[in-house]
Design a protein around this motif. Sequence first.
Motif, short mmCIF file in Angstrom:
data_model
loop_
_atom_site.label_atom_id
_atom_site.label_comp_id
_atom_site.label_asym_id
_atom_site.label_seq_id
_atom_site.Cartn_x
_atom_site.Cartn_y
_atom_site.Cartn_z
N TYR A 84 0.84 -1.20 0.00
CA TYR A 84 0.00 0.00 0.00
C TYR A 84 0.88 1.25 0.00
O TYR A 84 0.61 2.20 -0.74
N SER B 291 1.10 4.32 -2.79
CA SER B 291 1.04 5.74 -2.46
C SER B 291 2.25 6.47 -3.03
O SER B 291 2.11 7.52 -3.66
N ASP C 210 -3.22 3.69 -8.13
CA ASP C 210 -4.47 3.32 -7.48
C ASP C 210 -4.26 1.99 -6.75
O ASP C 210 -3.83 1.01 -7.36
N THR D 263 -8.68 -2.20 1.22
CA THR D 263 -8.77 -0.83 0.70
C THR D 263 -9.67 0.05 1.57
O THR D 263 -9.36 1.22 1.78
N ASP D 264 -10.76 -0.51 2.09
CA ASP D 264 -11.61 0.26 3.00
C ASP D 264 -10.85 0.64 4.27
O ASP D 264 -10.98 1.77 4.76
N CYS E 144 -7.65 1.07 4.54
CA CYS E 144 -6.70 2.13 4.17
C CYS E 144 -7.42 3.47 4.01
O CYS E 144 -6.91 4.51 4.46
N ASP E 145 -8.59 3.45 3.40
CA ASP E 145 -9.36 4.69 3.26
C ASP E 145 -9.70 5.29 4.63
O ASP E 145 -9.74 6.51 4.79
N ASP E 146 -9.92 4.41 5.61
CA ASP E 146 -10.23 4.85 6.97
C ASP E 146 -8.97 5.13 7.80
O ASP E 146 -9.07 5.41 8.99
N LYS E 147 -7.81 4.98 7.17
CA LYS E 147 -6.51 5.16 7.83
C LYS E 147 -6.32 4.19 8.99
O LYS E 147 -5.66 4.50 9.99
N TYR F 52 -4.62 1.08 8.99
CA TYR F 52 -3.75 0.30 8.12
C TYR F 52 -3.38 -1.06 8.71
O TYR F 52 -2.83 -1.13 9.81
#
Length: 162
Positions: free
Chosen positions: A101, A105, A110, A128-129, A131-134, A136
């Motif tokens: 990931y 970045s 993507d 991915t969700d 990671c979107d929510d930080k 990790y």
Amino acid sequence: MHEYNYDDIFTFEKCITFLNHLGIPTASRDIGTQGFLPGFLIENGIIVIDHQQLQHPGDILHEAGHIAVVPSADRSCLTEEAIAHRVNREAEELMAIAWSYAACSYLMIDPAFVFHEEGYRGGSSYITDSCDDKSYIGLSMLEGIGLTEVPSYPDMIRWLRE
């Protein structure tokens, strides 16, 4: 390689250049049915790519993550079989996810390129969700081996474990 669009091919080549620059070597040759993931084989710390068998080019970053998170003394003898039998294989799997990931970045790729729907035993959207929510997966372990620090992740201090 299967049919891919220009962006996938460009992104794949960008990944190869990045990995070779880091010191994670790649090579291309026929691997037949060898390899855990179609088109990839880890052989003595080298990612071998079989372009005819390749199904998901983004898998290269996850495979590289496995190489990156093991101690440097273990890299040159790392194979897929060795990965499967390592004492810390579960932790290294989670660190490979966090590492890949961070690579996405850094390369401005993507994350879906790596975390595709056919991978991760159906759990790619969870990754991915998260990671979107930080939130990790594997981050604290990457920090524990000195590759990153929590507040600055996905920026990396270094890409390869010492």
